[in-house]
Enzyme design. Sequence first.
Site, PDB file in Angstrom:
ATOM      1  N   GLU A  44     -19.903  -0.542 -10.295  1.00  0.00           N
ATOM      2  CA  GLU A  44     -20.774  -1.791 -10.320  1.00  0.00           C
ATOM      3  C   GLU A  44     -21.568  -1.657  -9.032  1.00  0.00           C
ATOM      4  O   GLU A  44     -21.171  -1.018  -7.822  1.00  0.00           O
ATOM      5  CB  GLU A  44     -19.434  -2.807 -10.131  1.00  0.00           C
ATOM      6  N   CYS A 248     -18.244  -8.525 -11.989  1.00  0.00           N
ATOM      7  CA  CYS A 248     -18.525  -9.709 -11.885  1.00  0.00           C
ATOM      8  C   CYS A 248     -20.120  -9.706 -11.634  1.00  0.00           C
ATOM      9  O   CYS A 248     -21.027 -11.008 -11.907  1.00  0.00           O
ATOM     10  CB  CYS A 248     -18.131 -10.344 -10.455  1.00  0.00           C
ATOM     11  N   ASN A 378     -16.394 -10.549 -18.919  1.00  0.00           N
ATOM     12  CA  ASN A 378     -15.994  -9.805 -17.832  1.00  0.00           C
ATOM     13  C   ASN A 378     -14.863 -10.837 -17.133  1.00  0.00           C
ATOM     14  O   ASN A 378     -15.089 -11.824 -16.352  1.00  0.00           O
ATOM     15  CB  ASN A 378     -16.805  -9.322 -16.499  1.00  0.00           C
ATOM     16  N   GLU A 379     -13.407 -10.281 -17.509  1.00  0.00           N
ATOM     17  CA  GLU A 379     -12.324 -11.169 -16.805  1.00  0.00           C
ATOM     18  C   GLU A 379     -12.684 -12.769 -16.947  1.00  0.00           C
ATOM     19  O   GLU A 379     -12.492 -13.318 -15.804  1.00  0.00           O
ATOM     20  CB  GLU A 379     -12.001 -10.737 -15.256  1.00  0.00           C
TER      21      GLU A 379
END
Length: 645
Positions: A44, A248, A378-379
């Site tokens: 990331e 994120c 994503n989460e």
Amino acid sequence: MEKLLKKPLIYLFLVGCLGAQQVFAQTKQGGKPISPDLFGIFFEDISYAADGGLYAELIQNRSFEYTPADRYGWNSFTAWEYVTKGFGYGAISVESQLPIHANNPHYARLTIEEPGQEGIGLQNNGFDGIPIKKGEQYNFSLFTRLLSATPIPLSVQLRSRKGDVYGEVSLNADAKEWKKGSGVITAGVTDDSAVLVITAKERGSLDIDMVSLFPVKTFHGRANGLRADLAQTIADLKPRFMRFPGGCLVHGDGLGNMYRWKNTIGPIEERKEQRNIWSYHQSMGLGYFEYFQFCEDIGAKPLPVVAAAVSCQNSGGTWRIGGTGQKGLPMDEMQDYINEILDLIEYANGPATSTWGAKRAAAGHPEPFHLEYLAIGNEDKQTPVFRERFKLIENAVKQKHPEITLIGTVGPFPAGEDFEAGWKFANENALQVVDEHYYEKPEWFLEHKHRYDSYNRSKSKVYLGEYASRGNTWFNALAEAVYMTGLERNGDVVRLSSYAPLLARTGHTSWNPNLIYFTGTTITRTPNYYIQHLFSNNAGDRYYAGIVSLDNEVNTGASCVKDSKTGDIIIKLVNAGENKVKAKASIASLVAPHANAAVTVLTENTTGKNAPAVAIATSQLEAGKVINYEVAPRSVVLIRVPAKK
């Protein structure tokens, strides 16, 4: 079955650990199959992992696109200085009327009224300075547009901060339209904090954009490539897959900040830069083509993550004031967004004659990238807004590309409301794989080493996409190693796993811990890195239960796998405790008697500040029908027994 009945205690032990169905399958086939893709990496762009990190570009803010929205106090000339030594004078401004491309709207305008003795121009300070090595070559390029009547000669120099010249190349600004100029600078000295200076020594006016400096020696010699030493440190892990570009980062800080893959391909001067959710800037120089290419170069399967058409639930919260939280794309935009995801699959796998396959071919890769995995979301918080959009995307992808394994998400924690709701949604919709995330104390990992033993094998598989034990001490690494033996034991339900985050630039960390820390010239491999390296470099595709026993189950772990490519049997023993542990491995049925096994022992290195974090000792032992081994406190042992001959 008859052999099992003759050994009822072993049978009961195996049934208790694995369930009867798994025991019978293991006995019949010789071990149970586990995922060959179990250990990978997650990249990331956090903590300057891309710009100023893995991406080898040495110029910061190369296209004058920084803004206060990226970070308070930043502007178009952040990392730049106006150079007017030698009694020269003129003017510098940022303009946007006629850019190179609409995606790259800003550029610098330099007006030279009096060049003086040394000329006037711009200096770039790089990311904490520009690291150069004596004798190494650096590819320089920039775009210029001449505004005055006659050409303007430019001098491009690598200098010390005091002004000493280390290397130089000369160019001319001589075109009335944007024109790229380039040259090669050879560094005359080694300096970890040099600067790049562009000066004009004649009167006139010109526009400047896309100032770039790359080491010639990038990873695998790729143009627009990666920092060689950092990329090799990642390659040494031998990851089976790489998840990218986030995190994120993917769903971004609000809908307008979502990561859109099409903005990251094509000529770098046409890519659309944007602020980073971690409060800095993405040049998009490291884009989807470069991610796919890096995966191919290191032998890792690509695992891109796309937003599930919703923004991060933390949008404007953790990072900014007055945010909106999770919001979904308007439904009338969903078909276009779904098409964008389908186009991504075509870009990766389509023939060079297809629309998006042709764009991949134009970038220099006519052959497909062989995409197998795609993660959606994503989460994300489990809301009706998320679920509705997720299902639209999933259904469209499954219908057109049933060959792609889709990965869902069950939130950011190992338990709780979103986790339970996410798994309920996964089970109701028979999702292929779901992505679990958790960052916990090392004691949690020791206490939960049997977490996946009871997972239902007939339902969704698991991708443990982000995990770490909240520290970079040797004890953290030991706790993770114990846990990873459990991942191997449950490699039939845990299909993929990756420590996170992967990279962090020292002095610019947005999150801790990380696997690898770096500066412009140094790389620090954490104790956690050495554990990931050991497991990934010694992975298997079959797991054998009941082979290894330990006389103490507290703070310990063990696994026995087979690498079918080599035929080797691989035993891992982990002791995170303070006392010796006796291990016994009954391998008579797996290897030839008296095989010469390789032994590697990892312990904490306490020899000095500049020493590697982990001490590695190697030896050999003769492996008979039974291996008896005493595992020292706070150590990890790898025993690799060659295949039967």
